[in-house]
Design a protein around this motif. Structure first.
Motif, PDB file in Angstrom:
ATOM      1  N   GLU A  61      64.022  63.615 105.032  1.00 19.36           N
ATOM      2  CA  GLU A  61      63.453  64.315 104.811  1.00 19.36           C
ATOM      3  C   GLU A  61      63.989  65.218 104.900  1.00 19.36           C
ATOM      4  O   GLU A  61      64.777  66.213 103.284  1.00 19.36           O
ATOM      5  N   LEU A  62      64.810  65.734 105.493  1.00 14.94           N
ATOM      6  CA  LEU A  62      66.272  66.334 105.564  1.00 14.94           C
ATOM      7  C   LEU A  62      67.757  66.180 105.396  1.00 14.94           C
ATOM      8  O   LEU A  62      68.666  66.659 104.550  1.00 14.94           O
ATOM      9  N   SER A  63      67.659  64.911 105.768  1.00 10.93           N
ATOM     10  CA  SER A  63      68.583  64.202 105.097  1.00 10.93           C
ATOM     11  C   SER A  63      68.969  64.926 103.056  1.00 10.93           C
ATOM     12  O   SER A  63      69.801  64.520 102.920  1.00 10.93           O
ATOM     13  N   ALA A  69      72.369  68.457 111.366  1.00 10.86           N
ATOM     14  CA  ALA A  69      72.233  68.764 113.182  1.00 10.86           C
ATOM     15  C   ALA A  69      70.989  68.343 113.218  1.00 10.86           C
ATOM     16  O   ALA A  69      70.669  67.950 114.650  1.00 10.86           O
ATOM     17  N   LYS A  70      69.898  69.493 112.823  1.00 13.64           N
ATOM     18  CA  LYS A  70      68.267  69.110 113.076  1.00 13.64           C
ATOM     19  C   LYS A  70      67.826  67.632 112.796  1.00 13.64           C
ATOM     20  O   LYS A  70      67.471  66.927 113.677  1.00 13.64           O
ATOM     21  N   ALA A  71      69.019  66.540 111.483  1.00 16.07           N
ATOM     22  CA  ALA A  71      68.432  65.924 111.195  1.00 16.07           C
ATOM     23  C   ALA A  71      68.682  64.530 111.994  1.00 16.07           C
ATOM     24  O   ALA A  71      67.911  63.561 112.006  1.00 16.07           O
ATOM     25  N   SER A  72      69.743  65.674 113.028  1.00 13.24           N
ATOM     26  CA  SER A  72      69.494  63.942 113.646  1.00 13.24           C
ATOM     27  C   SER A  72      68.948  63.941 114.801  1.00 13.24           C
ATOM     28  O   SER A  72      68.848  62.683 115.373  1.00 13.24           O
ATOM     29  N   GLU A  73      68.234  64.937 115.220  1.00 10.93           N
ATOM     30  CA  GLU A  73      67.263  64.913 116.690  1.00 10.93           C
ATOM     31  C   GLU A  73      65.972  65.056 115.641  1.00 10.93           C
ATOM     32  O   GLU A  73      65.163  64.643 116.617  1.00 10.93           O
ATOM     33  N   ALA A  74      65.560  64.838 114.837  1.00 11.29           N
ATOM     34  CA  ALA A  74      63.805  64.514 114.342  1.00 11.29           C
ATOM     35  C   ALA A  74      63.124  63.536 114.430  1.00 11.29           C
ATOM     36  O   ALA A  74      64.418  62.302 114.173  1.00 11.29           O
ATOM     37  N   SER A  75      62.425  62.761 114.514  1.00 14.96           N
ATOM     38  CA  SER A  75      61.906  62.126 113.647  1.00 14.96           C
ATOM     39  C   SER A  75      62.130  61.129 112.601  1.00 14.96           C
ATOM     40  O   SER A  75      62.850  61.620 111.789  1.00 14.96           O
ATOM     41  N   ALA A  76      62.128  59.658 112.644  1.00 11.27           N
ATOM     42  CA  ALA A  76      62.804  58.969 111.131  1.00 11.27           C
ATOM     43  C   ALA A  76      62.162  58.941 109.864  1.00 11.27           C
ATOM     44  O   ALA A  76      62.488  60.173 108.869  1.00 11.27           O
ATOM     45  N   ASP A  77      60.487  59.770 110.063  1.00 13.35           N
ATOM     46  CA  ASP A  77      60.560  60.579 108.376  1.00 13.35           C
ATOM     47  C   ASP A  77      60.934  62.207 108.267  1.00 13.35           C
ATOM     48  O   ASP A  77      61.263  62.494 107.232  1.00 13.35           O
ATOM     49  N   THR A  78      60.688  62.983 109.325  1.00 12.64           N
ATOM     50  CA  THR A  78      61.521  64.523 108.964  1.00 12.64           C
ATOM     51  C   THR A  78      62.935  63.941 109.110  1.00 12.64           C
ATOM     52  O   THR A  78      63.598  65.025 108.285  1.00 12.64           O
TER      53      THR A  78
END
Length: 96
Positions: free
Chosen positions: A39-41, A27-36
């Motif tokens: 990395e989260l994915s 869920a955090k990944a869907s709200e993060a900046s492209a680079d993050t």
């Protein structure tokens, strides 16, 4: 309930907890900046692979009879330690 059943329930509960943590990171990944997000994915994919391995070990443990489950228990504990460490690292790294 015997020791094996108690142990299985304990590990199943921990796996469920790790699945929830992986979903939070997703869920955090869907709200993060492209680079993050990238990395989260990647981290979520790694966690899901580790969860799957732990679930497979638990399945083997479920199928083990007699004292064979004690042998499988050490392998599962090793998988569990790796999974817990991965989740804690990911959560702390991306805690915002």
């Amino acid at each position: 309930m015997n020791d094996k059943e108690l142990y299985q329930e304990k590990i199943k509960a921990h796996i469920d907890e790790m699945k929830a943590d992986a979903q939070k990171l997703k869920a955090k990944a869907s709200e993060a900046s492209a680079d993050t997000k990238i990395e989260l994915s990647k981290k979520v994919d790694e966690l899901q692979d580790s969860i799957e391995k732990s679930e497979n070990e638990l399945k083997k443990l479920n199928e083990a009879s007699g004292e064979a489950w004690q042998t499988l228990k050490s392998g599962l504990e090793s998988s569990w330690a790796n999974l817990s460490s991965s989740v804690k690292d990911a959560v702390s790294k991306f805690k915002n």
